[in-house]
Design an enzyme around this catalytic site. Structure first.
Site, PDB file in Angstrom:
ATOM      1  CB  CYS A 217      -0.971  -0.041   1.161  1.00 26.94           C
ATOM      2  SG  CYS A 217      -1.947  -1.553   1.078  1.00 26.94           S
TER       3      CYS A 217
ATOM      4  CD  GLU B  22      -1.251   7.874   9.328  1.00 22.70           C
ATOM      5  OE1 GLU B  22      -2.226   7.103   9.237  1.00 22.70           O
ATOM      6  OE2 GLU B  22      -0.887   8.635   8.405  1.00 22.70           O
TER       7      GLU B  22
ATOM      8  CG  PHE C  31      -0.029  -5.840   4.683  1.00 15.12           C
ATOM      9  CD1 PHE C  31      -0.392  -4.961   5.686  1.00 15.12           C
ATOM     10  CD2 PHE C  31      -0.919  -6.854   4.341  1.00 15.12           C
ATOM     11  CE1 PHE C  31      -1.610  -5.085   6.344  1.00 15.12           C
ATOM     12  CE2 PHE C  31      -2.140  -6.982   4.991  1.00 15.12           C
ATOM     13  CZ  PHE C  31      -2.493  -6.104   5.989  1.00 15.12           C
TER      14      PHE C  31
END
Lengths: 79, 412
Positions: free
Chosen positions: B164, B315, B400
Site C-alpha cells: 500500500c 500513525e 504490509f
C-alpha cells in the site's frame, strides 16, 4: 460441413471471442496485418478452433496459415 | 549539473469517487463515500460484501473489445487514468512520447483477477486451456508495460510493489530520476483492482477488513472508536512529473512541487506497524528533511488512515513524535474514509488529493468520524472540509511488509 459454414463459424468466433469487427473478417483478411491478431492472439484462436470443432491442431500445421481463408481451409480439411 | 526541482503538471484518475479529476475532487470536498455493495461479482458468500468499486466504466466502449480483453482490469484503469493525465498536462496522446519520458508504476497485487481466472480454468479444464493472455495480464508490471506501449514511452521504467506504499514510492523514485537528470518527464501511476472473491476472502481471514456490511458508506471510519478494518477499493491515478525547467519551457501548468520524499522499513512484523509508528516516523522525518522545511510549515497531512485498529493509533503516535505540540494543531484527514483503500493505487490517489488541496486551499474531511478513539486525539478534519491557505502538504503511505513512503508537496 461446407467451406462457407466453416467460414461463418470462424467469423463468429473472431467476433465473439476476440472482439474483432465483423466487416473486417473476410476470407482474404490477413490475420496479423488486417485483424491485428498477434502471436498471443494466434494461440487463443487455435484454442477457440479446437474447442469449437473438437479437433487438435499442431503448431506445424499453422506454418502456412496467414489469412482467414487459409485457416478455414485447414479446419475444413480436418473435419 | 544542478539538481532539478520536480513539479506535477498533469493529473488523471478513475476511482470509486469519479472517473475524472474534477468529479473526484468535488466528491472529496463534499464528503461523499464511494463505497457500496459489491457488483462486480456475487459476493454473497463472503464475510465482506462491500467495496469501493469504479462505476460506469465499460472497457469495451473505452478501448474496443479487441484491446480491452487483452488487459486485466487494473491495466484498463491505468490506460484510462494515464490518458486524462497526459491530456491535462498538454501532451498529444496520438504522438509517441518517446525516450524523454520515463514511467514508474506502483501496484500491490497486479493482475490478481487474471491469476484467479487462470487457476480456475487450469483446475476445470487443464493446462492446455489456460489463456495465452494470462501471464501478460497477471504480471505486476503489466500496467507499466501496457501504458508505455499505448503512449509510446521509451525512457527508463520501473514497477514498484511495496504493497500500500507502492505508488507513493513510485512518485518518490520518479522524483529522484528527474533530480538526477536521468530524464525530465516521468509518467507516474498507481493502480489496483483486487476486489475479487479470493482477495477479499483472504484479507478478511487476517481480520484486516471492516465487516460492517449493513452500512457500506459508513464502514470506513478512520480514527473512530468503532472502526474495525479497512475497505477494499479499486482504481488508478496518474501524475505527470517534470523538471521545473521542462515545465516552464513548454509553459505547462504546475499543480505543485514534489519537495520531499522519505522511505523506510519497519523490519518488525509483516502486517502490523512498528510500535509507536517508529518506522513511519523515520520516513516522515526524512521527507521533512528532504523538503528542507520545519514541521510547523506543514499545513495538512493526508494520513494513511486506513481505519484499522493498529494503523490509526500508531500513525497518530508517529505524528505526535514528529510534531510535538504542533501535532495537535495541524489539519489531518484520511481520504480513505471516502474512497476505501486503493492499496497500491492509494499513494498516487492521495498525492493527487494533496496537490488539489494545495491548488484549491481546501482540505477534504475524514468522514464517518463521530466518536473519536481516545488514543486518536488530533485534528482529523472530521466530517466537513475546510478552507485555509495551504503551502505544504505531507502524504503518508504505509504497506504490509513494513514499507513506509512519505511525500511532501509544496505550492511554490
Amino acid at each position: 460441413m461446407e467451406v462457407n459454414e466453416v467460414f461463418e463459424k470462424v467469423k463468429g468466433l473472431f467476433e465473439e471471442e476476440l472482439g474483432i469487427e465483423s466487416e473486417k473478417i473476410t476470407m482474404e483478411a490477413k490475420l496479423e496485418e488486417d485483424l491485428e491478431i498477434d502471436s498471443l492472439g494466434i494461440v487463443e484462436v487455435v484454442m477457440a478452433f479446437e474447442d469449437e470443432f473438437e479437433i487438435e491442431i499442431d503448431d506445424e500445421e499453422l506454418t502456412d496459415v496467414g489469412t482467414v481463408g487459409q485457416a478455414v481451409n485447414l479446419l475444413h480439411s480436418k473435419l | 549539473m544542478t539538481k532539478q526541482r520536480v513539479v506535477v503538471t498533469g493529473l488523471g484518475t478513475i476511482n470509486p469517487l469519479g472517473n475524472n479529476v474534477i468529479t473526484t475532487w468535488k466528491n472529496l470536498i463534499n464528503g461523499v463515500s464511494g463505497v457500496d455493495n459489491i457488483t462486480l461479482f456475487d459476493a454473497s458468500d463472503l464475510p465482506v460484501t462491500f467495496a469501493g468499486e469504479v462505476k460506469d466504466f465499460d472497457p469495451n466502449d473505452y478501448m474496443g473489445k479487441q484491446n480491452a480483453r487483452k488487459l486485466d482490469r487494473s491495466g484498463q484503469l491505468s490506460i484510462f487514468a494515464a490518458e486524462e493525465a497526459l491530456r491535462d498536462a498538454g501532451f498529444d496522446i496520438d504522438q509517441p512520447l518517446g525516450e524523454e519520458f520515463g514511467i514508474v508504476f506502483g501496484t500491490g497485487i497486479g493482475g490478481i483477477g487474471a491469476t484467479e481466472d487462470a487457476v480456475r480454468i487450469y483446475d476445470e479444464r487443464g493446462s492446455n486451456r489456460i489463456s495465452p493472455l494470462a501471464i501478460t495480464q497477471l504480471m505486476p508490471n503489466s500496467s507499466t508495460g501496457q501504458v508505455a506501449i499505448k503512449y509510446g514511452i521509451q525512457g527508463p521504467s520501473l514497477t514498484i510493489t511495496t504493497a500500500c506504499a507502492a505508488s507513493a514510492n513510485a512518485i518518490g523514485e520518479a522524483k529522484k530520476m528527474i533530480e538526477q537528470n536521468i530524464v525530465d518527464k516521468v509518467l507516474v501511476g498507481g493502480t489496483e483492482s483486487g476486489t475479487t472473491s479470493m482477495t477479499i476472502g483472504a484479507f478478511a481471514q487476517i481480520k484486516a477488513l471492516s465487516k460492517q456490511n449493513e452500512e457500506p458508506q459508513r464502514a470506513c471510519k478512520p480514527f473512530d472508536k468503532n472502526r474495525d478494518g479497512f475497505v477494499m477499493a479499486e482504481g488508478s491515478t496518474v501524475l505527470i512529473l517534470e523538471s521545473e525547467k521542462s515545465a516552464n519551457e513548454r509553459n505547462g501548468k504546475i499543480y505543485g512541487f514534489v519537495e520531499g520524499y522519505g522511505s523506510s522499513t519497519d523490519a518488525y512484523h509483516i502486517t502490523a506497524p512498528s510500535e509507536g509508528g517508529v518506522g513511519a516516523l523515520r520516513a516522515m522525518e526524512q521527507a521533512i528533511t528532504n523538503a528542507d522545511i520545519n514541521v510547523e510549515e506543514i499545513d495538512y497531512i493526508n494520513a494513511h488512515g486506513t481505519s484499522t485498529i493498529a494503523n490509526d493509533v500508531n500513525e497518530t503516535l508517529a505524528i505526535k513524535s514528529l510534531m510535538k505540540d504542533y501535532a495537535y494543531k495541524v489539519n489531518i484527514s484520511s481520504t480513505k474514509s471516502m474512497t476505501g483503500h486503493l492499496l497500491g493505487g492509494g499513494g498516487a490517489f492521495e498525492a493527487m488529493a494533496s496537490l488539489l488541496s494545495l491548488k484549491n486551499n481546501q482540505i477534504p474531511p475524514t468522514i464517518n468520524l463521530n466518536d473519536p478513539d481516545e488514543e486518536c486525539d488530533l485534528n482529523y478534519t472530521a466530517n466537513n472540509s475546510i478552507e485555509k491557505n495551504i503551502e505544504y502538504v505531507m502524504s503518508n503511505s504505509f504497506g504490509f511488509g513494513g514499507h513506509n513512503a512519505v511525500l511532501v508537496f509544496s505550492k511554490q
